[in-house]
Scaffold this active site. Sequence first.
Site, short mmCIF file in Angstrom:
data_model
loop_
_atom_site.label_atom_id
_atom_site.label_comp_id
_atom_site.label_asym_id
_atom_site.label_seq_id
_atom_site.Cartn_x
_atom_site.Cartn_y
_atom_site.Cartn_z
N GLY A 8 0.84 -1.20 0.00
CA GLY A 8 0.00 0.00 0.00
C GLY A 8 0.87 1.24 0.00
CB SER B 241 3.31 -3.83 -3.64
OG SER B 241 2.99 -2.57 -4.11
CE1 TYR B 242 5.83 2.65 0.79
CE2 TYR B 242 5.57 1.43 2.83
CZ TYR B 242 6.00 2.54 2.16
OH TYR B 242 6.61 3.57 2.84
CG ASP C 266 3.87 -4.26 -11.65
OD1 ASP C 266 2.94 -3.44 -11.87
OD2 ASP C 266 4.56 -4.25 -10.61
CG HIS D 128 1.80 -4.79 -8.47
ND1 HIS D 128 3.05 -4.23 -8.47
CD2 HIS D 128 1.28 -4.55 -7.24
CE1 HIS D 128 3.27 -3.67 -7.29
NE2 HIS D 128 2.22 -3.85 -6.53
#
Length: 479
Positions: A94, A190-191, A399, A451
């Site tokens: 996020g 991701s984050y 991605d 992703h």
Amino acid sequence: MALSSHYFVFLLFVLTFVSAALARSEPGKLSHDILAQQEADKVIRLPGQPPVKFRQYAGYIPVDGIHGKALFYWFFEATSHPQKKPLLLWLNGGPGCSSLGYGEAEELGPFLIQKGTPELRFNKYTWNKAANLLFLESPVGVGFSYSNRSSDINELGDTVTAKDSYMFLVNWFQRFPQYKSHDFYIAGESYAGHYVPQLAEVIYDANKKSAMENYINLKGFMIGNALLDDDTDQTGMIDYAWDHAVISDRVYQDVKTYCNFSNSDQSNECNNALNEYFAVYDIIDMYSLYAPTCVNTKTTNKQRRRIEGIAPKSFSKFDPWHKKPAGYDPCVSLYSEVYFNRRDVQEALHANITNIPYPWTHCSDVITFWSDAPASILPIIKKLIAGGLRIWVYSGDTDGRIPVTSTRYTLRKLGLNTTEEWAPWYNNNQVGGWTIIYDGLTFVTLRGAGHQVPTFVPKRSLQLIKHFLTNKKLPSAPY
Ligand SMILES: *[C@@H]1O[C@H](CO)[C@@H](O)[C@H](O)[C@H]1NC(C)=O
Ligand SMILES: *[C@@H]1O[C@H](CO)[C@@H](O)[C@H](O)[C@H]1NC(C)=O
Ligand SMILES: *[C@@H]1O[C@H](CO)[C@@H](O)[C@H](O)[C@H]1NC(C)=O
Ligand SMILES: *[C@@H]1O[C@H](CO)[C@@H](O)[C@H](O)[C@H]1NC(C)=O
């Protein structure tokens, strides 16, 4: 007299023996208290769930008694031989996005959300075929995780997230002590390129000084399409977009001329060029270049709430950066937001027992500020490589959000020596992607994946996690 004193010595002997045996706390010999707590968290009769043989648990683990912070978890025993399998924690990023909504329900968990009824379908490639699988909603303000002190939500950042997640683990192992001796791994995307190494570092440091009681048997971590370094990540996004025929030569040249991603503040010329770059991802999915987008006109929730202060510093100033990932069925997020907000579902999961004043969302709408996020995670990666942890980095190569190009620039910057050169790896007869083994880190690409890699290539993803957990090279030839 003689008899009774013998008898007393005998009793003492028996008592000592019994208490020593109890103190060893063998698996399967858990105390009544602990068994009762586990029983209370057991998930039975989850609406729309296919029948399964493994056990699952969900509930809250308090992480900070004074503030009243509690983090929500959902745990699945391995489909077979749970006592022999490692424990794997999965984190989404996020920041502010839910590991239930993405990881469990749309990517790699046993129950995937679908349209209509039954609401859940069994995932043939669920990662609890490889490990005991723990999903955590972190930090507070995400999903069902909450704080009773609402001001805590305005004081979040990378540091608090790692600290609270660590306390979660320490306390979770007290509720499930039978898993303390298992090898422990962390994975995320991701984050979570920030979260996973940061949490690993907190565990690594704490293991050195904490009492043996809180020792966590951390062996390694794996991160995918991971945000790692502001400079190389942002440069890679632009180069990837040009190379995949998404932006024009002129927009590309403007970014190259006017932007310097080592700085967090950019010139107006740079910002104008970046606006043109982001505009493209209003019409196609940044997270999966070749996937359809959700055109359900009833929904306006593609955009998540903006968070100030997160990494990467330049791109996160643009609204489209805060758009949420979709999925293979690009509308799948809509079904999970309905499902997880149902009262009967929340009751089955022991969630939202304190009547949280806002609904469950994929990505938090209440977190709007982020206090700290380092521009690069590479110093932590270096430290943990030196510390002997197993580290794998993977990347779905369609991605556009944190593209394979970014990750390759980042790994080049890391500057490790190569142990085994870039080579294809196989899933049956097909090339699954490419892999290169560095001294201390393995990098794997997944061909044709966006992703959220397990959403797009579930079978290859299960193969990847199995090889990571057993530290085995991916097959270098068809089989
Ligand atoms: C938060 O407050 C509720 C209501 O007072 C209480 O039941 C709950 O235990 C508190 N949570 C924590 C983690 O202290
Ligand atoms: C980009 O910014 C960094 C940090 O301010 C500076 O050191 C570097 O020289 C700049 N690069 C260029 C090409 O201007
Ligand atoms: C929690 O339950 C209340 C109703 O009691 C509901 O209004 C709220 O949206 C729920 N929040 C979450 C995070 O599930
Ligand atoms: C790479 O290998 C060379 C030659 O063995 C060695 O001198 C150097 O320190 C190594 N670099 C790293 C980053 O390990």
